[in-house]
Design an enzyme around this catalytic site. Structure first.
Site, PDB file in Angstrom:
ATOM      1  CB  CYS A 264      -0.963  -0.027   1.184  1.00 27.22           C
ATOM      2  SG  CYS A 264      -2.072  -1.448   1.123  1.00 27.22           S
TER       3      CYS A 264
ATOM      4  CG  HIS B  95      -1.081   4.484   5.425  1.00 31.47           C
ATOM      5  ND1 HIS B  95      -1.243   4.241   4.074  1.00 31.47           N
ATOM      6  CD2 HIS B  95      -1.193   3.270   6.045  1.00 31.47           C
ATOM      7  CE1 HIS B  95      -1.429   2.949   3.876  1.00 31.47           C
ATOM      8  NE2 HIS B  95      -1.406   2.335   5.046  1.00 31.47           N
TER       9      HIS B  95
ATOM     10  CG  HIS C  89      -6.472   1.032   2.062  1.00 32.66           C
ATOM     11  ND1 HIS C  89      -5.579   1.623   1.193  1.00 32.66           N
ATOM     12  CD2 HIS C  89      -5.710   0.257   2.887  1.00 32.66           C
ATOM     13  CE1 HIS C  89      -4.358   1.233   1.469  1.00 32.66           C
ATOM     14  NE2 HIS C  89      -4.400   0.403   2.499  1.00 32.66           N
TER      15      HIS C  89
END
Length: 338
Positions: free
Chosen positions: A88, A226, A262
């Site tokens: 990610c 994040h 996400h």
């Protein structure tokens, strides 16, 4: 390919001023080919798993460099292309890669970005569910709630984002619209756990990016966190940020995943894109669904509920972390012509 086309059009690049052989394409991926493979397995299950019915397109579609390679074929780009696999953190990693290739003189123009197609994958959902990391809520619009005490996991989304990067002298010479300047970046590894983030290594990554940018914590205007909505992951990042930015009264923090979910390999670049407009209007977009803030996730200057107007946004620090302990931080500055 669509995102790359939009990026080139927005930048006003028709390759009359750039050599296609001196253009690089760098795409960040968390996963690739999972959807294609699952679909093919399902297809041949209807034919008693006879692989004669397996598509001959499977290999070129699922090799890791496929997305970057398809961009080169679409636009006739003959410079280097490859994918950056960094979980990610991949979107940020691709942006960093493009910046480095420009600085090294390997290319004159770089298309950098990230993508994720994981919404179409049963395996991705099943894996996060098995890990206890898939969000659930009776109201789907409130399921993505990073930093909230009632958060219970990730809301998976997908998408893509591509930036055009070029050296400043060429951008100025051709009158390009400059959204921001890459000021600094850093990547490091936790070397600790497959899925559990580690705040101290994240703090080190942030400090290194600041050092390379020649900035101090007080110089940062916006921190895009994040935080994904997992219990421990959010806490680890918030500890790191609280440590690095202690006493920085002017900094503002937000979370884009609360709004878009996400997007895995595209997360870092999509979230950066969502904050770039702050350079123009000086609004910091909010973290939504933060109804019950977690005291363990207290952040400096957290913007929640509604956007906040500040005097001037000068810098954006973009955090993007991933599985197997990969951390990335990119710092973008407002471009000043003088």
């Amino acid at each position: 390919m669509y995102c790359a086309g939009e990026a080139l059009a927005d930048a006003g690049i028709d390759f009359s001023e750039y050599d296609r052989s001196r253009t690089g394409v760098y795409m960040g991926l968390t996963e690739h080919g999972t959807v294609e493979t699952e679909n093919e397995v399902y297809n041949i299950s209807k034919f008693d798993y006879n692989v004669d019915y397996w598509t001959h397109h499977h290999n070129p579609r699922t090799v890791l460099n496929n997305p970057a390679g398809e961009i080169t074929m679409k636009f006739g780009i003959t410079g280097p292309h490859y994918s950056v696999g960094a979980a990610c953190a991949a979107g940020n990693a691709a942006l960093i890669q493009g910046s480095q290739m420009l600085r090294l003189g390997e290319v004159d123009l770089a298309l950098c970005g990230g993508l994720s197609e994981c919404v179409g994958s049963f395996g991705i959902f099943a894996s996060f569910r098995a890990q206890g990391a898939l969000a659930e809520h009776e109201d789907p619009t409130k399921a993505s709630r990073p930093l909230d005490q009632d958060r219970n996991g990730i809301v998976i989304s997908e998408g893509g984002c591509v930036f055009t990067l070029e050296r400043l002298d060429k951008a100025l010479a051709r009158g390009a619209k400059i959204y921001g300047e890459v000021a600094g970046y850093a990547m490091n590894s936790d070397a600790r756990d497959f899925v559990l983030p580690h705040g101290p290594r994240q703090a080190e990554c942030i400090r290194l990016a600041l050092e390379r940018a020649g900035l101090t914590p007080e110089d940062i205007s916006i921190i895009n966190t994040h935080a994904t909505g997992t219990k421990q992951g959010d806490v680890e990042e918030c500890k790191a940020l609280a440590e690095v930015f202690a006493g920085c009264s002017a900094v503002r923090s937000n979370n884009t995943k609360s709004i878009i979910g996400h997007a895995m390999g595209a997360a870092g670049v999509l979230e950066l894109a969502a904050n770039l407009s702050s350079f123009e209007d000086n609004f910091v977009h909010p973290t939504i669904n933060l109804d019950n803030p977690d005291p363990a996730c207290a952040l400096p200057g957290l913007v929640a509920g509604k956007a906040e107007k500040v005097e001037q946004v000068e810098t954006i620090l973009n955090n993007s972390f991933g599985m197997v302990g990969i951390n990335s931080v990119v710092i973008i500055k407002r471009f000043m012509a003088d």
